[in-house]
Enzyme design. Structure first.
Site, PDB file in Angstrom:
ATOM      1  N   TYR A  83      -7.929  -3.606  10.851  1.00 28.36           N
ATOM      2  CA  TYR A  83      -6.977  -4.444  11.608  1.00 28.36           C
ATOM      3  C   TYR A  83      -5.690  -3.695  11.946  1.00 28.36           C
ATOM      4  CZ  TYR A  83      -4.681  -5.364   7.083  1.00 28.36           C
ATOM      5  OH  TYR A  83      -4.054  -5.234   5.873  1.00 28.36           O
TER       6      TYR A  83
ATOM      7  N   SER B  99     -11.333  -5.569   4.033  1.00 28.26           N
ATOM      8  CA  SER B  99     -11.435  -4.129   3.731  1.00 28.26           C
ATOM      9  C   SER B  99     -12.775  -3.820   3.080  1.00 28.26           C
ATOM     10  CB  SER B  99     -10.299  -3.717   2.790  1.00 28.26           C
ATOM     11  OG  SER B  99     -10.486  -4.288   1.505  1.00 28.26           O
TER      12      SER B  99
ATOM     13  N   HIS C   4       1.114 -13.390   2.925  1.00 29.36           N
ATOM     14  CA  HIS C   4       0.856 -12.074   2.317  1.00 29.36           C
ATOM     15  C   HIS C   4       1.681 -11.883   1.028  1.00 29.36           C
ATOM     16  CE1 HIS C   4      -0.534  -7.972   2.084  1.00 29.36           C
ATOM     17  NE2 HIS C   4       0.678  -7.461   2.234  1.00 29.36           N
TER      18      HIS C   4
ATOM     19  N   HIS D 193       0.863  -1.191   0.000  1.00 29.89           N
ATOM     20  CA  HIS D 193       0.000   0.000   0.000  1.00 29.89           C
ATOM     21  C   HIS D 193       0.896   1.236   0.000  1.00 29.89           C
ATOM     22  CE1 HIS D 193      -4.049  -1.733   0.810  1.00 29.89           C
ATOM     23  NE2 HIS D 193      -3.292  -2.752   1.137  1.00 29.89           N
TER      24      HIS D 193
END
Ligand code: HPA
Length: 265
Positions: free
Chosen positions: A81, A205, A240, A57
């Site tokens: 989170y 999200s 991830h 991000h």
């Protein structure tokens, strides 16, 4: 929004009034390369802005023209989170409305709850389930307190993007996105339960922004990039880094789809 934030954004946008906001989820930041001469505003420079802390991000606003639209892209979002107060996420979405945005496009990475929807697929969000036990409108004072969510994801926009996908030969699933709080991935039992709830994909999200966007009377479009099969549906452990790699591979399809959409609709 505080007047500091609004004044800062307005001064940076310098008369540019965006009509469409696009939130670019994990690993989807490259879309902004379509904008010629973008106005770039790093989140760290915006008074009171939430700063994303997750890899993948970038944390900046990028505004300019794509197709027929004046867009403002959010390269990176903050998540509940990360300890973010949902009302803070609501404020960021309300700021977009105050800047002139009427259409809200959310993208995200999500896990598939269907073994026939593999990693690398795109899924148009038809509806959502808020399983986060959080709500961005708690305590909201302005406007309707009980927004109608029966058509949160605009049917007309969905139909238009499905037509474009078909014509461009881009395979596009459609389904229900379920939001969990995270940050852990699900257990196989949770994946089975969410499937039985009627969800098709799970992620961490989008739902807080969409609830706020509906409350602000924006037209909403949502697309998930399926980055993995939900726990227990595939043979591998979830990481991830793998999620980011799969999203990067699917990014070009999503970019093309959104580009055509902004050029035509
Ligand atoms: N679960 C929740 N969030 C996610 C997943 C998942 O499997 N993949 C990407 N975001």
């Amino acid at each position: 929004m505080t007047s500091d934030t609004f004044e800062y954004l307005q001064s940076k946008l310098n008369g540019f009034e965006p009509d469409t906001a696009i939130v670019l989820g994990s690993g989807l930041g490259n879309f902004t390369s379509l904008i010629k001469n973008p106005i770039i505003i790093p989140y760290v420079d915006i008074p009171n802005a939430p700063i994303p802390s997750v890899e993948g991000h970038q944390g900046r606003l990028c505004a300019g023209i794509i197709g027929r639209h004046k867009v403002i892209c959010l390269q990176g979002r903050t998540h509940l989170y990360e300890g973010m107060n949902p009302q803070f996420i609501a404020q960021s979405t309300e700021q977009l409305k105050d800047l002139g945005v009427k259409r809200f496009i959310a993208t995200n990475a999500a896990g598939s709850l269907r073994s026939d929807m593999p990693a690398g697929s795109l899924m148009l969000i038809s509806d959502h389930i808020n399983f986060s036990a959080r709500n961005p409108l708690l305590g909201a004072q302005k406007g309707a307190s009980f927004p109608d969510m029966s058509a949160a994801y605009d049917a007309d926009l969905r139909q238009k993007i499905k037509t474009i996908a078909q014509r461009e030969n881009i395979s596009l699933f459609e389904g229900v996105y379920l939001m969990v709080l995270g940050p852990n991935y699900e257990t196989p039992a949770e994946v089975r339960m969410f499937r039985n709830f009627g969800a098709d994909a799970v992620g961490m999200s989008t739902v807080p922004e969409v609830i706020t966007a509906v409350h602000c009377q924006m037209q909403v479009l949502g697309i998930s990039v399926i980055s993995n099969l939900g726990a227990g549906l595939g043979s591998e452990n979830l990481q991830h880094d793998d999620v980011l790699r799969t999203v990067a591979a699917a990014e070009r399809k999503l970019e093309l789809l959104l580009q055509k959409f902004l050029e035509e609709e």
